[in-house]
Motif scaffolding. Sequence first.
Motif, PDB file in Angstrom:
ATOM      1  N   ARG A  18      13.127  -6.091  -5.908  1.00 27.64           N
ATOM      2  CA  ARG A  18      12.626  -5.021  -5.297  1.00 27.64           C
ATOM      3  C   ARG A  18      10.827  -5.001  -5.882  1.00 27.64           C
ATOM      4  O   ARG A  18      10.647  -5.434  -6.855  1.00 27.64           O
ATOM      5  CB  ARG A  18      13.131  -3.710  -5.946  1.00 27.64           C
ATOM      6  CG  ARG A  18      14.232  -3.465  -5.303  1.00 27.64           C
ATOM      7  CD  ARG A  18      14.709  -2.043  -5.803  1.00 27.64           C
ATOM      8  NE  ARG A  18      16.183  -1.815  -5.008  1.00 27.64           N
ATOM      9  CZ  ARG A  18      17.325  -2.069  -5.302  1.00 27.64           C
ATOM     10  NH1 ARG A  18      17.545  -2.579  -6.546  1.00 27.64           N
ATOM     11  NH2 ARG A  18      18.504  -1.546  -4.853  1.00 27.64           N
ATOM     12  N   MET A  19      10.166  -4.120  -5.043  1.00 31.58           N
ATOM     13  CA  MET A  19       8.761  -4.383  -5.518  1.00 31.58           C
ATOM     14  C   MET A  19       8.211  -2.965  -5.628  1.00 31.58           C
ATOM     15  O   MET A  19       8.537  -2.122  -4.880  1.00 31.58           O
ATOM     16  CB  MET A  19       7.821  -4.840  -4.284  1.00 31.58           C
ATOM     17  CG  MET A  19       8.174  -6.278  -4.151  1.00 31.58           C
ATOM     18  SD  MET A  19       6.908  -7.189  -3.022  1.00 31.58           S
ATOM     19  CE  MET A  19       7.412  -6.264  -1.423  1.00 31.58           C
ATOM     20  N   TYR A  20       7.481  -2.767  -6.713  1.00 34.91           N
ATOM     21  CA  TYR A  20       6.727  -1.368  -7.001  1.00 34.91           C
ATOM     22  C   TYR A  20       5.336  -1.418  -7.434  1.00 34.91           C
ATOM     23  O   TYR A  20       4.959  -2.678  -7.706  1.00 34.91           O
ATOM     24  CB  TYR A  20       7.494  -0.760  -8.426  1.00 34.91           C
ATOM     25  CG  TYR A  20       9.179  -0.485  -8.107  1.00 34.91           C
ATOM     26  CD1 TYR A  20       9.535   0.800  -7.548  1.00 34.91           C
ATOM     27  CD2 TYR A  20      10.029  -1.467  -8.278  1.00 34.91           C
ATOM     28  CE1 TYR A  20      10.659   1.185  -7.537  1.00 34.91           C
ATOM     29  CE2 TYR A  20      11.443  -1.246  -8.332  1.00 34.91           C
ATOM     30  CZ  TYR A  20      11.789  -0.069  -7.807  1.00 34.91           C
ATOM     31  OH  TYR A  20      13.129   0.225  -7.562  1.00 34.91           O
ATOM     32  N   SER A  54       1.039  -1.223   0.095  1.00 34.88           N
ATOM     33  CA  SER A  54       0.017  -0.048   0.038  1.00 34.88           C
ATOM     34  C   SER A  54       0.735   1.381  -0.100  1.00 34.88           C
ATOM     35  O   SER A  54       0.247   2.206  -0.138  1.00 34.88           O
ATOM     36  CB  SER A  54      -0.873   0.030   1.306  1.00 34.88           C
ATOM     37  OG  SER A  54      -0.172  -0.276   2.335  1.00 34.88           O
ATOM     38  N   VAL A  55       2.064   1.274   0.102  1.00 38.56           N
ATOM     39  CA  VAL A  55       3.100   2.407   0.018  1.00 38.56           C
ATOM     40  C   VAL A  55       3.466   2.779  -1.073  1.00 38.56           C
ATOM     41  O   VAL A  55       3.778   1.867  -2.169  1.00 38.56           O
ATOM     42  CB  VAL A  55       4.338   2.017   0.979  1.00 38.56           C
ATOM     43  CG1 VAL A  55       5.295   3.118   1.012  1.00 38.56           C
ATOM     44  CG2 VAL A  55       3.919   1.991   2.459  1.00 38.56           C
ATOM     45  N   GLN A  56       3.291   4.064  -1.663  1.00 35.80           N
ATOM     46  CA  GLN A  56       3.900   4.527  -2.711  1.00 35.80           C
ATOM     47  C   GLN A  56       5.302   4.917  -2.365  1.00 35.80           C
ATOM     48  O   GLN A  56       5.796   5.677  -1.526  1.00 35.80           O
ATOM     49  CB  GLN A  56       2.987   5.763  -3.282  1.00 35.80           C
ATOM     50  CG  GLN A  56       1.886   5.413  -3.638  1.00 35.80           C
ATOM     51  CD  GLN A  56       0.840   6.462  -4.138  1.00 35.80           C
ATOM     52  OE1 GLN A  56       1.696   7.664  -4.180  1.00 35.80           O
ATOM     53  NE2 GLN A  56      -0.340   6.588  -4.211  1.00 35.80           N
ATOM     54  N   TYR A  57       6.445   4.397  -3.288  1.00 35.79           N
ATOM     55  CA  TYR A  57       7.833   4.745  -2.935  1.00 35.79           C
ATOM     56  C   TYR A  57       8.194   6.045  -3.624  1.00 35.79           C
ATOM     57  O   TYR A  57       7.780   6.283  -4.779  1.00 35.79           O
ATOM     58  CB  TYR A  57       8.606   3.536  -3.576  1.00 35.79           C
ATOM     59  CG  TYR A  57       8.195   2.399  -2.848  1.00 35.79           C
ATOM     60  CD1 TYR A  57       7.604   1.231  -3.530  1.00 35.79           C
ATOM     61  CD2 TYR A  57       8.718   1.931  -1.409  1.00 35.79           C
ATOM     62  CE1 TYR A  57       7.503   0.154  -2.979  1.00 35.79           C
ATOM     63  CE2 TYR A  57       8.451   1.024  -1.094  1.00 35.79           C
ATOM     64  CZ  TYR A  57       7.532  -0.054  -1.628  1.00 35.79           C
ATOM     65  OH  TYR A  57       7.389  -1.284  -1.077  1.00 35.79           O
ATOM     66  N   ASN A  58       8.838   6.798  -2.657  1.00 34.40           N
ATOM     67  CA  ASN A  58       9.369   8.310  -3.308  1.00 34.40           C
ATOM     68  C   ASN A  58      10.838   7.743  -3.764  1.00 34.40           C
ATOM     69  O   ASN A  58      11.365   8.687  -4.263  1.00 34.40           O
ATOM     70  CB  ASN A  58       9.350   9.041  -2.188  1.00 34.40           C
ATOM     71  CG  ASN A  58       7.957   9.528  -2.224  1.00 34.40           C
ATOM     72  OD1 ASN A  58       7.002   9.623  -2.943  1.00 34.40           O
ATOM     73  ND2 ASN A  58       7.707   9.962  -0.699  1.00 34.40           N
ATOM     74  N   ASP A  59      11.474   6.833  -3.183  1.00 34.36           N
ATOM     75  CA  ASP A  59      12.877   6.417  -3.513  1.00 34.36           C
ATOM     76  C   ASP A  59      12.830   4.963  -3.829  1.00 34.36           C
ATOM     77  O   ASP A  59      11.802   4.383  -4.252  1.00 34.36           O
ATOM     78  CB  ASP A  59      13.807   6.679  -2.358  1.00 34.36           C
ATOM     79  CG  ASP A  59      13.878   8.141  -1.887  1.00 34.36           C
ATOM     80  OD1 ASP A  59      13.858   8.461  -0.786  1.00 34.36           O
ATOM     81  OD2 ASP A  59      14.106   9.134  -2.749  1.00 34.36           O
ATOM     82  N   ILE A  60      14.163   4.744  -4.165  1.00 29.67           N
ATOM     83  CA  ILE A  60      14.199   3.125  -4.526  1.00 29.67           C
ATOM     84  C   ILE A  60      14.103   2.276  -3.368  1.00 29.67           C
ATOM     85  O   ILE A  60      14.661   2.409  -2.171  1.00 29.67           O
ATOM     86  CB  ILE A  60      15.390   2.993  -5.107  1.00 29.67           C
ATOM     87  CG1 ILE A  60      15.911   3.697  -6.241  1.00 29.67           C
ATOM     88  CG2 ILE A  60      15.744   1.481  -5.397  1.00 29.67           C
ATOM     89  CD1 ILE A  60      17.186   3.787  -6.759  1.00 29.67           C
ATOM     90  N   PRO A  61      12.790   1.463  -3.290  1.00 31.64           N
ATOM     91  CA  PRO A  61      12.794   0.499  -2.160  1.00 31.64           C
ATOM     92  C   PRO A  61      13.942  -0.310  -1.840  1.00 31.64           C
ATOM     93  O   PRO A  61      14.747  -0.635  -2.749  1.00 31.64           O
ATOM     94  CB  PRO A  61      11.513  -0.369  -2.514  1.00 31.64           C
ATOM     95  CG  PRO A  61      11.490  -0.188  -3.943  1.00 31.64           C
ATOM     96  CD  PRO A  61      12.049   1.091  -4.337  1.00 31.64           C
ATOM     97  N   PRO A  62      14.116  -1.011  -0.615  1.00 25.97           N
ATOM     98  CA  PRO A  62      15.198  -1.933  -0.306  1.00 25.97           C
ATOM     99  C   PRO A  62      15.191  -3.083  -1.151  1.00 25.97           C
ATOM    100  O   PRO A  62      13.979  -3.930  -1.587  1.00 25.97           O
ATOM    101  CB  PRO A  62      15.184  -2.049   1.129  1.00 25.97           C
ATOM    102  CG  PRO A  62      13.569  -1.958   1.322  1.00 25.97           C
ATOM    103  CD  PRO A  62      13.157  -0.799   0.394  1.00 25.97           C
ATOM    104  N   SER A  63      16.375  -3.566  -1.472  1.00 31.14           N
ATOM    105  CA  SER A  63      16.476  -4.660  -2.327  1.00 31.14           C
ATOM    106  C   SER A  63      16.664  -6.181  -1.362  1.00 31.14           C
ATOM    107  O   SER A  63      17.256  -5.937  -0.512  1.00 31.14           O
ATOM    108  CB  SER A  63      17.878  -4.695  -2.974  1.00 31.14           C
ATOM    109  OG  SER A  63      18.180  -6.010  -3.747  1.00 31.14           O
ATOM    110  N   ILE A  64      15.694  -7.132  -1.623  1.00 31.31           N
ATOM    111  CA  ILE A  64      15.681  -8.307  -0.797  1.00 31.31           C
ATOM    112  C   ILE A  64      16.066  -9.282  -1.667  1.00 31.31           C
ATOM    113  O   ILE A  64      15.454  -9.710  -2.849  1.00 31.31           O
ATOM    114  CB  ILE A  64      14.482  -8.465  -0.338  1.00 31.31           C
ATOM    115  CG1 ILE A  64      14.009  -7.233   0.554  1.00 31.31           C
ATOM    116  CG2 ILE A  64      14.185  -9.951   0.436  1.00 31.31           C
ATOM    117  CD1 ILE A  64      12.393  -7.528   1.078  1.00 31.31           C
ATOM    118  N   LEU A  65      17.366  -9.742  -1.734  1.00 31.45           N
ATOM    119  CA  LEU A  65      17.936 -10.852  -2.574  1.00 31.45           C
ATOM    120  C   LEU A  65      18.050 -10.425  -3.983  1.00 31.45           C
ATOM    121  O   LEU A  65      17.808 -11.158  -4.908  1.00 31.45           O
ATOM    122  CB  LEU A  65      17.256 -11.960  -2.211  1.00 31.45           C
ATOM    123  CG  LEU A  65      17.430 -12.751  -0.934  1.00 31.45           C
ATOM    124  CD1 LEU A  65      16.590 -14.135  -0.869  1.00 31.45           C
ATOM    125  CD2 LEU A  65      18.960 -13.009  -0.573  1.00 31.45           C
ATOM    126  N   GLY A  66      18.186  -9.141  -4.232  1.00 35.22           N
ATOM    127  CA  GLY A  66      18.359  -8.485  -5.474  1.00 35.22           C
ATOM    128  C   GLY A  66      16.752  -8.274  -6.314  1.00 35.22           C
ATOM    129  O   GLY A  66      16.603  -7.780  -7.336  1.00 35.22           O
TER     130      GLY A  66
END
Length: 186
Positions: free
Chosen positions: A54-56, A40-52
Amino acid sequence: MMNISLSKIKAGRNIQNDCWIILMVICFSVLIYGLIESFSVQYNDIPPSILGYRMYVVHGNSMEPTIMNGSLIIVKEKEVERIQIDEIITYLCHRSQEPCTTHRVVGIEKWINGSESEVGFVTMGDANRVKDPVLVQSCKVIGVVKHIIKPNHMRIISQWLRTTVKLTIFFIFILFWARIHSKKSF
């Protein structure tokens, strides 16, 4: 005396086991809650990477019908030299209101810049009739789209996760309640 000390040891082990179970359930609940919030969050920056990965959440319809507005995409980091034509990439885009754009690669340009070779990508949205006006530099590429979860599927997943968190909290409450009442009966 042996019976008393053995029963105390067994009681101590039961409490320790219960504590580990409760801790694991709490950690699992926090993980599930984090996943719900990330949907439900809109990302303003690059979200953290989890094992390479990312979710958008996609905002816009330039990639329809392949990627619908409101879809969740899972992007995997990939070496820019291995990106091919027809792959969908997510890249930093400072010319729009959104920090990232997701479009299909329709061309690759390579050139030599001093002693280093550079790569740029010609992109275009599936719903667009013209190519994007700016070449995407390799340093701006975040990754390649690996999975697309459509908005109607996201609602189902989100509802399931919320139910799971509620059930987990209820389970912890029942476990504590049972533990308190079992101590009172002795």
